[in-house]
Scaffold this active site. Structure first.
Site, PDB file in Angstrom:
ATOM      1  N   ARG A 106     112.860  16.580  57.602  1.00 35.06           N
ATOM      2  CA  ARG A 106     113.157  17.183  56.311  1.00 35.06           C
ATOM      3  C   ARG A 106     112.182  16.643  55.278  1.00 35.06           C
ATOM      4  NH1 ARG A 106     115.210  13.154  53.149  1.00 35.06           N
ATOM      5  NH2 ARG A 106     116.710  11.673  54.025  1.00 35.06           N
ATOM      6  N   ASP A 126     115.818  10.310  61.689  1.00 34.45           N
ATOM      7  CA  ASP A 126     116.245   9.154  62.478  1.00 34.45           C
ATOM      8  C   ASP A 126     115.185   8.059  62.344  1.00 34.45           C
ATOM      9  OD1 ASP A 126     117.064   7.277  64.307  1.00 34.45           O
ATOM     10  OD2 ASP A 126     117.358   8.686  65.951  1.00 34.45           O
ATOM     11  N   ASN A 157     107.614   7.836  50.519  1.00 37.37           N
ATOM     12  CA  ASN A 157     108.331   7.525  49.285  1.00 37.37           C
ATOM     13  C   ASN A 157     107.336   7.208  48.170  1.00 37.37           C
ATOM     14  OD1 ASN A 157     111.248   7.532  48.836  1.00 37.37           O
ATOM     15  ND2 ASN A 157     111.357   6.348  50.744  1.00 37.37           N
ATOM     16  N   ASP A 209     110.873   1.916  47.751  1.00 36.30           N
ATOM     17  CA  ASP A 209     111.488   3.241  47.778  1.00 36.30           C
ATOM     18  C   ASP A 209     110.937   4.056  46.606  1.00 36.30           C
ATOM     19  OD1 ASP A 209     113.365   5.392  48.287  1.00 36.30           O
ATOM     20  OD2 ASP A 209     114.651   3.934  49.271  1.00 36.30           O
TER      21      ASP A 209
END
Length: 302
Positions: A106, A126, A157, A209
């Protein structure tokens, strides 16, 4: 370097499983963000604490508004044009889709560059597979999705741009990577050039992140698993560290009337979650942010 700044938990925003992609809408005095597994976009009016949410058939990972208030969103199967109504109903139409090289992928983190092109990366969901099948794509103002611009990513990210738009930042937050890169960036063509390691979080704490850049050109990253916000100067030097109540901050964005509030989304882990994990937080770090550009294209009415 460490700063004792209190982060306020905004309970009115509700508790997410994976809160991501905060987007400040100055004209509404509202913050939007996503809860990825819940397949929702959430809106919170800061003054009134009024909350709305919209549900989708696919997971929504990142999004941006256009000038008309419509949304372009990176979901599971591609880029979508989205119309959010005031009745909690959302309509979506697929605009473009990459050819995913692996199953179970995704879109993930995404932001617009200073010219309003939306950039978003993909990942294998995953993370235990540590698959480098992810890539970074550009969705331009004409509605065209590029071929992979940067490939070999595990957990993409950290997208952000310097104030002059000539440096692009990108991170890989997978435990095997934990790197933030800086690219020379051509704002006219939307092309990243030479890549260099900007920060290696193996030398610091947590995993890099989502991120934001402030008006001084410094790069703020959410140190996932470490409950920290880290600020790096444009030279890659760590100069600020702020502790957060939640252990897994996921992405940050400047907002408020003066862009001096830093909003932080967080993740609620499946095990050993604290009472703060999953909530939205707001803090004043003592610096001003930059307005995030709208998507420059014209989106169809969904």
């Amino acid at each position: 370097m460490s700063a004792a700044i209190r982060a306020e938990r905004l309970d009115a925003g509700g508790r997410a499983t994976v809160g991501e992609c905060p987007v400040w809408r100055a004209q509404e005095g509202a913050l939007y963000w996503v809860d990825i597994p819940a397949r929702r976009i959430v809106r919170l009016e800061i003054e009134s604490a009024r909350r709305q949410e919209w549900a989708f058939a696919e997971q929504v990972a990142c999004f941006a508004f256009d000038a008309a208030g419509r949304v372009v969103a990176g979901m599971e199967s591609g880029m979508f044009g989205v119309t959010l109504s005031g009745t909690h109903e959302a309509r979506a139409v697929k605009l473009a889709a990459p050819v995913f090289p692996a199953s179970g992928m995704r879109f993930n983190d995404g932001r617009c560059d200073r010219q309003g092109r939306l950039w978003a990366g993909t990942m294998v969901q995953d993370m235990s597979l540590a698959s480098p099948a992810g890539a970074l794509y550009r969705f331009d103002e004409h509605g065209a999705l590029s071929a992979p611009v940067v490939d070999g990513l595990i957990t993409q990210n950290g997208l952000a741009w310097s104030p002059d738009g000539r440096t692009m930042y990108l991170s890989d937050s997978h435990p095997q990577r934990r790197l933030i890169w800086a690219f020379d960036f051509d704002p006219d063509t939307g092309t990243p050039g030479a890549r260099r390691v900007f920060a290696d979080l193996h030398h610091y704490t947590g995993r890099p992140d989502g991120a934001a850049v402030d008006a001084d050109g410094c790069y703020w990253t959410c140190a996932n698993d470490a409950g920290r916000l880290l600020r790096f100067t444009p030279q890659g030097k760590l100069d600020r560290e702020i502790a957060l109540p939640a252990s897994k901050p996921s992405m940050c964005a400047f907002g408020g009337s003066d862009l001096k509030t830093l909003y932080v989304t967080t993740i609620r882990p499946a095990t050993n979650a604290t009472e703060d994990d999953g909530y939205l937080f707001a803090l004043n770090p003592g610096v001003q942010g930059l307005p995030e550009p709208d998507y420059a294209g014209l989106l169809p009415v969904a």
